[in-house]
Design a protein around this motif. Structure first.
Motif, mmCIF file in Angstrom:
data_model
loop_
_atom_site.group_PDB
_atom_site.id
_atom_site.type_symbol
_atom_site.label_atom_id
_atom_site.label_comp_id
_atom_site.label_asym_id
_atom_site.label_seq_id
_atom_site.Cartn_x
_atom_site.Cartn_y
_atom_site.Cartn_z
ATOM 1 N N ILE A 63 0.818 -1.187 0.012
ATOM 2 C CA ILE A 63 -0.127 -0.056 -0.024
ATOM 3 C C ILE A 63 0.913 1.419 0.171
ATOM 4 O O ILE A 63 0.632 2.017 -0.931
ATOM 5 C CB ILE A 63 -0.907 -0.042 1.274
ATOM 6 N N LEU A 64 2.025 1.467 0.766
ATOM 7 C CA LEU A 64 2.757 2.497 0.818
ATOM 8 C C LEU A 64 3.639 2.581 -0.484
ATOM 9 O O LEU A 64 3.730 3.789 -0.914
ATOM 10 C CB LEU A 64 3.825 2.289 2.105
ATOM 11 N N GLY A 65 3.835 1.603 -1.172
ATOM 12 C CA GLY A 65 4.637 1.579 -2.504
ATOM 13 C C GLY A 65 3.850 2.278 -3.451
ATOM 14 O O GLY A 65 3.866 3.087 -4.560
ATOM 15 N N ALA A 66 2.435 1.751 -3.572
ATOM 16 C CA ALA A 66 1.425 2.413 -4.625
ATOM 17 C C ALA A 66 1.103 3.593 -4.297
ATOM 18 O O ALA A 66 1.230 4.515 -5.352
ATOM 19 C CB ALA A 66 0.178 1.360 -4.513
ATOM 20 N N VAL A 67 0.599 3.990 -3.086
ATOM 21 C CA VAL A 67 0.438 5.554 -2.610
ATOM 22 C C VAL A 67 1.580 6.221 -2.945
ATOM 23 O O VAL A 67 1.499 7.474 -3.416
ATOM 24 C CB VAL A 67 -0.164 5.484 -1.580
ATOM 25 N N GLY A 68 2.747 5.987 -2.423
ATOM 26 C CA GLY A 68 3.963 6.954 -2.547
ATOM 27 C C GLY A 68 4.246 7.080 -4.038
ATOM 28 O O GLY A 68 4.901 8.027 -4.343
ATOM 29 N N ALA A 69 4.141 5.817 -5.043
ATOM 30 C CA ALA A 69 4.349 6.136 -6.403
ATOM 31 C C ALA A 69 3.601 7.322 -7.100
ATOM 32 O O ALA A 69 3.935 7.898 -7.643
ATOM 33 C CB ALA A 69 4.504 5.117 -7.358
ATOM 34 N N LEU A 70 2.138 7.257 -6.647
ATOM 35 C CA LEU A 70 1.269 8.226 -7.248
ATOM 36 C C LEU A 70 1.646 9.704 -6.455
ATOM 37 O O LEU A 70 1.530 10.664 -7.210
ATOM 38 C CB LEU A 70 -0.257 7.855 -6.751
#
Length: 174
Positions: free
Chosen positions: A23-30
Motif C-alpha cells: 500500500i505504501l509503495g502504490a500510494v507513494g508512487a502516485l
C-alpha cells in the motif's frame, strides 16, 4: 509441534508488513508522480509531514520483522503486529498519512493533512478512559448521588431464609 505458535506469528507479521509496504509503495508512487508536476515548495512540506509516518513504519519494521538464523530457523518472531494498543496506533498513523496523501493525489491539495490535528484529540480521549479511574474523582462526577428517599433494597427469599437460619447451630450426628 514445538515453535508452531512462533512460526504462525512470524508468518502473520511478514504478511502484515508485506501488505503495508504494498500500500505504501502504490500510494507513494502516485504522490511522487503528482509532485513531479507540482511546485518545488511542496517537496519540503511533504517530507516534513511524512516524518511521523516514517517513524511509525520504522518501529513496525524493527519490532515486527522476524529474525532467522543461517539454517532458516526462527531466532525471534518479532512482536505481534495484530495486537491492540500501541501497535494499532502506529498503523493508524501510517494509514492517516496515506489518506492525506490520497488528498494530494486526487485534489492536488495539502489540506487533507489537517486530519492529523485529530490525533492528539483522539490520544487524549483514549488516555482519559485509561487513566481516569487511576487519577480518581474524574469518573465519580458521573455517578448518581444516593438519595434519602430511595427505597430499601428488598432481599430475596434465599437471603431471608439464610439470615433466619444463620443463628442456629446445626450438627449432624450419625
Amino acid at each position: 509441534m514445538a515453535g508452531k505458535s512462533s512460526k504462525k506469528q512470524a508468518q502473520a507479521n511478514l504478511q502484515a508488513l508485506k501488505q503495508l509496504y504494498t500500500i505504501l509503495g502504490a500510494v507513494g508512487a502516485l504522490v511522487l508522480l503528482r509532485l513531479v508536476f507540482s511546485s518545488r515548495r511542496r517537496w519540503f512540506w511533504i517530507t516534513l509531514l511524512h516524518i511521523p509516518a516514517a517513524g511509525c513504519v520504522y518501529m513496525l519494521e524493527k519490532n515486527g520483522r522476524p529474525k532467522y538464523d543461517a539454517a532458516g530457523h526462527i531466532v525471534r518472531e518479532g512482536m505481534d503486529l495484530n495486537q491492540k494498543g500501541l501497535t494499532e496506533w502506529l498503523f493508524d498513523i501510517v494509514y492517516l498519512s496515506l489518506l492525506a496523501d490520497s488528498g494530494l493525489v486526487l485534489f492536488n491539495s495539502l489540506k487533507l493533512w489537517y486530519i492529523f490535528l485529530l490525533v492528539p484529540v483522539y490520544f487524549g480521549y483514549k488516555i482519559k478512559g485509561f487513566a481516569g479511574p487511576m487519577l480518581g474523582g474524574m469518573n465519580n462526577a458521573k455517578a448518581p448521588a444516593p438519595s434519602a428517599s430511595a427505597p430499601a433494597t428488598t432481599k430475596s427469599k434465599r437471603q431471608e431464609k439464610r439470615e433466619k437460619q444463620g443463628d442456629k447451630v446445626r450438627y449432624k450426628y450419625k
